[in-house]
Design an enzyme around this catalytic site. Structure first.
Site, PDB file in Angstrom:
ATOM      1  CE  LYS A   1      -2.095   1.749   3.688  1.00 10.68           C
ATOM      2  NZ  LYS A   1      -1.985   3.050   3.670  1.00 10.68           N
TER       3      LYS A   1
ATOM      4  CE  LYS B   1      -7.716   6.677   3.790  1.00 11.26           C
ATOM      5  NZ  LYS B   1      -6.227   6.567   3.608  1.00 11.26           N
TER       6      LYS B   1
ATOM      7  CG  ASP C   1     -12.225  17.547  -6.187  1.00 10.94           C
ATOM      8  OD1 ASP C   1     -13.247  18.308  -6.396  1.00 10.94           O
ATOM      9  OD2 ASP C   1     -11.089  17.776  -5.819  1.00 10.94           O
TER      10      ASP C   1
ATOM     11  CG  ASP D   1      -4.672   4.510   1.557  1.00 16.37           C
ATOM     12  OD1 ASP D   1      -5.890   4.883   1.462  1.00 16.37           O
ATOM     13  OD2 ASP D   1      -4.296   4.428   2.753  1.00 16.37           O
TER      14      ASP D   1
ATOM     15  NE  ARG E   1       2.836   2.375  13.084  1.00 19.22           N
ATOM     16  CZ  ARG E   1       2.113   3.596  13.433  1.00 19.22           C
ATOM     17  NH1 ARG E   1       2.717   4.442  14.326  1.00 19.22           N
ATOM     18  NH2 ARG E   1       0.889   3.781  13.243  1.00 19.22           N
TER      19      ARG E   1
ATOM     20  CB  THR F   1      -9.664   2.416  11.649  1.00 18.73           C
ATOM     21  OG1 THR F   1      -8.327   2.816  11.375  1.00 18.73           O
ATOM     22  CG2 THR F   1     -10.104   1.342  10.485  1.00 18.73           C
TER      23      THR F   1
END
Length: 240
Positions: A35, A64, A67, A62, A212, A121
């Site tokens: 990603k 997002k 518009d 990614d 991570r 999230t």
């Protein structure tokens, strides 16, 4: 556009290309997708995405998008020209925006998967109330997931804690891409609604976004293999 059978998407969140590629070169394309988010794409541009594809990785871009419909459709079209595997946009941009983007991507012989972000999230009930969303995060995720499916998209990005209810409502072909996934011994970091990989798969997740716990591990490939093993074990248990 390549794709692996793995259900793990490794989030590349690095401030510079060299560190990202050092990590990528320790991984295997058959074991994960990658990603690329806003920071890396803004710093490094399309060439970085293409360098990952050259290495054999399927890329989830990614960004997002959110518009007016034509602008989002044009951006998705440009992303598809990079050969990425998956693109996302915000479901809160509305039905017309989502439908226009989907229609534009249908011009591509091998179009990327198009999924919508529901509720981030990192957001709590208090957070979403401040921006005018009434109800719980789960209620808003459920509403936006229904809108996304009716607009003809491939799936949504959602917390694994909402995955079960969405899966029950929308069926098995709708993709659920879930960040907020952490092995049992990993810190939650900036995610509020988290699950382990096995729990997320059992709840109905299609793909798990993991950052991570893999990218900061002493042995990233070993960490990735362990998460894949947890996913396989959970999948086999669900099939029994």
């Amino acid at each position: 556009m390549s794709e692996t059978g793995s259900r793990v998407i490794v989030a590349l969140d690095f401030p510079e290309e060299q560190k990202a590629l050092q990590l990528v070169d320790q991984l295997e394309p058959s074991l994960c997708h990658l990603k690329v988010g806003k920071e890396m794409f803004t710093r490094l541009g399309p060439g970085f995405v293409e360098s990952l594809s050259v290495r054999g990785f399927a890329v989830f871009l990614d960004l997002k998008f959110h518009d007016i419909p034509n602008t989002v459709a044009a951006a998705c079209d440009a992303a598809a020209d990079l050969g990425v595997w998956m693109i996302n946009l915000h479901a809160s941009g509305g039905r017309r925006m989502m439908e226009t983007a989907r229609e534009r991507l249908e011009r591509h012989a091998q179009r990327p998967k198009l999924v919508a972000v529901t509720i981030l999230t990192s957001l709590s009930r208090e957070d979403i109330a401040e921006v005018g969303f009434h109800g719980t995060p789960a209620e808003n995720v459920f509403r936006l997931a229904h809108l996304t499916k009716s607009a003809g998209l491939d799936g949504v990005v959602c917390s694994p804690r909402e995955a079960g209810a969405i899966r029950a409502a929308v069926g098995g072909d709708f993709l659920l891409v879930t960040p907020g996934v952490r092995p049992k011994d990993a810190a939650a970091d900036d995610q509020r609604r988290v699950m382990t990989p096995g729990e997320a798969i059992a709840a109905g997740s299609s793909y798990l976004v993991v950052g991570r716990p893999i990218t900061a591990a002493a042995d990233p490939l070993a960490a990735l293999r362990q998460i894949n093993a947890d996913v396989t074990e959970s999948t086999l248990s669900a099939d029994k």
